[in-house]
Design a protein around this motif. Structure first.
Motif, PDB file in Angstrom:
ATOM      1  N   UNK A 110       4.431   1.717  33.735  1.00 53.14           N
ATOM      2  CA  UNK A 110       4.302   2.654  32.696  1.00 53.14           C
ATOM      3  C   UNK A 110       5.350   2.422  31.455  1.00 53.14           C
ATOM      4  N   UNK A 111       5.414   2.880  30.444  1.00 51.37           N
ATOM      5  CA  UNK A 111       6.257   2.682  29.413  1.00 51.37           C
ATOM      6  C   UNK A 111       6.536   4.240  29.144  1.00 51.37           C
ATOM      7  N   UNK A 112       7.693   4.750  28.912  1.00 50.68           N
ATOM      8  CA  UNK A 112       8.236   6.141  28.980  1.00 50.68           C
ATOM      9  C   UNK A 112       9.123   5.975  27.808  1.00 50.68           C
ATOM     10  N   UNK A 113       9.147   7.051  26.711  1.00 50.28           N
ATOM     11  CA  UNK A 113      10.139   6.906  25.677  1.00 50.28           C
ATOM     12  C   UNK A 113      10.339   8.705  25.154  1.00 50.28           C
ATOM     13  N   UNK A 114      11.614   9.002  24.989  1.00 48.68           N
ATOM     14  CA  UNK A 114      11.782  10.293  24.450  1.00 48.68           C
ATOM     15  C   UNK A 114      11.431  10.308  23.182  1.00 48.68           C
ATOM     16  N   UNK A 115      10.812   9.236  22.481  1.00 46.40           N
ATOM     17  CA  UNK A 115      10.017   9.145  21.393  1.00 46.40           C
ATOM     18  C   UNK A 115       9.300   7.651  21.284  1.00 46.40           C
ATOM     19  N   UNK A 116       8.023   7.614  21.323  1.00 46.42           N
ATOM     20  CA  UNK A 116       7.492   6.289  21.412  1.00 46.42           C
ATOM     21  C   UNK A 116       6.860   6.040  20.083  1.00 46.42           C
ATOM     22  N   UNK A 117       7.420   5.173  19.362  1.00 45.76           N
ATOM     23  CA  UNK A 117       7.137   4.816  18.073  1.00 45.76           C
ATOM     24  C   UNK A 117       7.309   3.229  17.841  1.00 45.76           C
ATOM     25  N   UNK A 118       6.669   2.487  18.874  1.00 45.98           N
ATOM     26  CA  UNK A 118       6.702   1.080  19.074  1.00 45.98           C
ATOM     27  C   UNK A 118       6.043   0.337  17.940  1.00 45.98           C
ATOM     28  N   UNK A 119       6.591  -0.916  17.601  1.00 53.18           N
ATOM     29  CA  UNK A 119       5.753  -1.889  16.934  1.00 53.18           C
ATOM     30  C   UNK A 119       4.318  -2.423  17.648  1.00 53.18           C
ATOM     31  N   UNK A 120       4.751  -2.609  19.094  1.00 52.75           N
ATOM     32  CA  UNK A 120       3.554  -3.049  19.810  1.00 52.75           C
ATOM     33  C   UNK A 120       3.996  -2.477  21.209  1.00 52.75           C
ATOM     34  N   UNK A 121       3.103  -2.074  22.098  1.00 51.63           N
ATOM     35  CA  UNK A 121       3.279  -1.844  23.527  1.00 51.63           C
ATOM     36  C   UNK A 121       2.424  -2.640  24.421  1.00 51.63           C
ATOM     37  N   UNK A 122       2.837  -3.334  25.161  1.00 46.18           N
ATOM     38  CA  UNK A 122       2.221  -4.199  25.988  1.00 46.18           C
ATOM     39  C   UNK A 122       2.372  -3.723  27.773  1.00 46.18           C
ATOM     40  N   UNK A 123       1.104  -3.572  28.525  1.00 45.87           N
ATOM     41  CA  UNK A 123       1.307  -3.227  29.896  1.00 45.87           C
ATOM     42  C   UNK A 123       0.335  -4.261  30.582  1.00 45.87           C
ATOM     43  N   UNK A 124       1.099  -5.096  31.365  1.00 50.77           N
ATOM     44  CA  UNK A 124       0.188  -6.296  32.148  1.00 50.77           C
ATOM     45  C   UNK A 124      -0.395  -7.028  31.073  1.00 50.77           C
ATOM     46  N   UNK A 125      -1.751  -7.226  31.129  1.00 54.73           N
ATOM     47  CA  UNK A 125      -2.591  -7.814  29.928  1.00 54.73           C
ATOM     48  C   UNK A 125      -2.900  -7.496  29.109  1.00 54.73           C
ATOM     49  N   UNK A 126      -2.460  -5.921  28.798  1.00 57.08           N
ATOM     50  CA  UNK A 126      -3.202  -5.229  27.693  1.00 57.08           C
ATOM     51  C   UNK A 126      -2.158  -5.265  26.520  1.00 57.08           C
ATOM     52  N   UNK A 127      -2.589  -5.212  25.312  1.00 57.92           N
ATOM     53  CA  UNK A 127      -1.707  -5.213  24.004  1.00 57.92           C
ATOM     54  C   UNK A 127      -2.152  -3.837  23.328  1.00 57.92           C
ATOM     55  N   UNK A 128      -1.259  -3.097  22.644  1.00 60.28           N
ATOM     56  CA  UNK A 128      -1.820  -2.187  22.004  1.00 60.28           C
ATOM     57  C   UNK A 128      -0.894  -1.822  20.822  1.00 60.28           C
ATOM     58  N   UNK A 129      -1.178  -1.326  19.685  1.00 59.71           N
ATOM     59  CA  UNK A 129      -0.399  -1.080  18.622  1.00 59.71           C
ATOM     60  C   UNK A 129      -0.799   0.369  17.974  1.00 59.71           C
ATOM     61  N   UNK A 130       0.077   1.159  17.039  1.00 64.06           N
ATOM     62  CA  UNK A 130      -0.370   2.165  16.548  1.00 64.06           C
ATOM     63  C   UNK A 130      -1.526   2.283  15.653  1.00 64.06           C
ATOM     64  N   UNK A 131      -2.343   2.967  15.416  1.00 68.31           N
ATOM     65  CA  UNK A 131      -3.397   3.097  14.628  1.00 68.31           C
ATOM     66  C   UNK A 131      -2.999   2.777  12.903  1.00 68.31           C
ATOM     67  N   UNK A 132      -3.694   2.191  12.382  1.00 68.33           N
ATOM     68  CA  UNK A 132      -3.660   1.842  11.154  1.00 68.33           C
ATOM     69  C   UNK A 132      -3.209   2.982  10.220  1.00 68.33           C
ATOM     70  N   UNK A 133      -4.094   4.079  10.461  1.00 72.83           N
ATOM     71  CA  UNK A 133      -4.075   5.248   9.549  1.00 72.83           C
ATOM     72  C   UNK A 133      -2.747   5.904  10.071  1.00 72.83           C
ATOM     73  N   UNK A 134      -1.957   6.362   9.014  1.00 72.72           N
ATOM     74  CA  UNK A 134      -0.717   6.938   9.412  1.00 72.72           C
ATOM     75  C   UNK A 134      -1.009   8.351  10.406  1.00 72.72           C
ATOM     76  N   UNK A 135      -0.579   8.261  11.579  1.00 70.29           N
ATOM     77  CA  UNK A 135      -0.749   9.485  12.364  1.00 70.29           C
ATOM     78  C   UNK A 135       0.527  10.496  12.375  1.00 70.29           C
ATOM     79  N   UNK A 136       0.089  11.813  12.198  1.00 73.19           N
ATOM     80  CA  UNK A 136       1.345  12.638  12.337  1.00 73.19           C
ATOM     81  C   UNK A 136       2.210  12.283  13.655  1.00 73.19           C
TER      82      UNK A 136
END
Lengths: 216, 265
Positions: A168-194
């Protein structure tokens, strides 16, 4: 060994190990074993213990004498491993040891980084990583286990880097450029989310990375 | 008591390091402090141009490092105030013409004779940067309110910490209050949240800077420029004074009108 005596019960990820000091003579080993088992008799009832020796190999005679002593006090032998390398020193406390061979999910070692990680800094660690501070954009953490940021994660975090999909990845505030867990890569959606207040936890669920609000 | 050696750095190019170096030095000098400015951007020297002293260069930093001349021979006294000297660098050489230990020796020699030694650091994180920080005791980071500049500044802070230069101070340059108000430009709090170092100055974007650098007349000498005022305030803070930050945001046209009429904003 040390003042702990000729035998030491050690709690490990794989259950309880009985480590034997190769320098002690065998009589002392048995004596110490009996003394320790007597002290905490009742606690060990029904436990399954594997025998390990720090450097020397036990011959069959010695091994069976130890097994008899243990059975006397209600313990059974799990397996007798031939040679142990010097284990990472866990405290010799019953509270710390896992009874029987209950496997835990987390890796053993944890690195604590007591500062904010700045752009361009990188931590590679075989184990878990805890950051007491922020992780700024341009900073990277690569861990085989979990990543816990007690601050704002704005950089790149790769948990379970050796393939552990339950990391897992835990953060008091999660605002990463990219998140990777095992072989998965993920990024925040392109539309600005609140931006969501509060701590969050990212993990793999049904094949992709999801971010959930963290609550105890 | 040896003088204080301060390096002005940023990571990103074009954010205002040379302008800050020249003006900080000039402002300190006119209050009576003795100041030596050092250009460490070998090969792309600019401090001499910005100070208006380029036609006075005979010897430079590389000559001193190579032992071709004494440090005193390379120092150029400013044409406006006798408290200020400039050590220019070579234009026809490259960054590796000087090494960090030579730089450190030169800075130490200067600190023995001047109350302030201000080092203009080149952009980047390579040899030039390593030269510039050798011998510095303190650092001032210059950034603009742009994501790329802040990213680079963060990298530099990490590198400074790893080289033993802790607690750098921050200057945010080229701020446009109207853009900040509209949300088009990062505001100071956003920048501090990421960089987490002490703010020592905010300089508004000012056309007077362009004019002054081209003319070789540091803008702190122009009484009408807001950027000049901000830079003078920074010099006073460097000198230990508590100076409140200028209110850059005059509120925009409507609130300016309201102020004139007497209505509260």
């Amino acid at each position: 060994m040390d003042s702990r005596g000729a035998v030491v019960f050690k709690g490990t990820r794989d259950g309880i190990k009985l480590l034997i000091d190769e320098k002690a003579d065998f009589a002392a080993i048995i004596n110490d074993l009996r003394a320790k088992l007597r002290e905490s008799s009742g606690f060990w009832q029904g436990a399954s213990v594997s025998i390990g020796s720090l450097t020397r190999e036990l011959n069959d005679d010695e091994r069976s004498k130890i097994a008899d002593t243990m059975r006397e006090f209600g313990l059974s032998i799990a397996s007798a491993s031939r040679r142990e390398g010097a284990d990472g020193d866990l405290a010799d406390s019953p509270a710390g040891s896992s009874m029987g061979s209950k496997k835990t999910e987390t890796a053993e070692q944890t690195l604590i980084v007591r500062r904010t990680m700045r752009s361009g800094q990188r931590v590679n660690f075989d184990g878990n990583v805890v950051v007491l501070g922020d992780v700024n954009p341009g900073a990277e953490i690569v861990a085989s286990g979990d990543i816990i940021v007690l601050g704002t994660l704005r950089g790149v975090a790769h948990a379970g880097a050796l393939g552990n999909e339950s990391a897992i990845v835990f953060g008091l505030k999660l605002d990463p450029t990219q998140l990777r867990i095992a072989f998965q890569i993920s990024r925040a959606p392109d539309e600005k989310v609140a931006s969501r207040p509060g701590p969050e936890l990212a993990c793999i669920s049904e094949g992709s990375i999801v971010v959930k609000t963290y609550s105890v | 008591m040896p003088g204080k050696a301060i390096v002005i750095t940023s990571g990103k190019g074009g954010v205002g390091k040379t302008t800050v170096t020249a003006n900080l030095g000039m402002a300190l000098a006119i209050t009576g402090k003795t100041v030596a400015l050092v250009d460490s951007d070998t090969g792309l020297r600019n401090l001499d141009v910005v100070m208006g002293l380029e036609n006075r260069i005979v010897y430079d930093l590389v000559d001193v490092a190579d032992g071709h001349c004494k440090l005193q021979q390379a120092l150029i006294r400013d044409k406006r105030t006798k408290n200020l000297c400039l050590l220019p660098t070579a234009q026809t050489k490259e960054k590796d013409a000087v090494n960090p230990s030579q730089m450190q020796a030169i800075i130490e020699q200067l600190a023995a004779d001047f109350e302030y030694v201000i080092i203009d650091c080149p952009a980047g994180i390579e040899h030039g940067f390593r030269n510039a920080i050798a011998g510095a005791q303190e650092a001032i980071i210059v950034t603009t309110p742009e994501v790329s500049a802040v990213r680079d500044a963060d990298r530099i802070i990490g590198l400074l910490e790893s080289q033993g230069l802790y607690n750098p101070k921050l200057i945010v340059n080229r701020v446009r209050p109207e853009m900040v108000r509209k949300g088009d430009m990062m505001d100071i709090d956003d920048i501090i949240e990421i960089l987490a170092i002490e703010l020592i100055g905010v300089i508004p974007d000012d056309e007077a800077i362009i004019v002054s650098t081209n003319k070789g007349e540091p803008v702190v000498l122009d009484g009408k420029s807001r950027a000049g005022q901000a830079l003078s305030n920074i010099a006073r803070r460097v000198n230990g004074e508590q100076v409140p930050f200028m209110n850059l945001d005059d509120g925009g046209l409507v609130s300016r009108l309201k102020k004139i009429i007497g209505l509260r904003d």
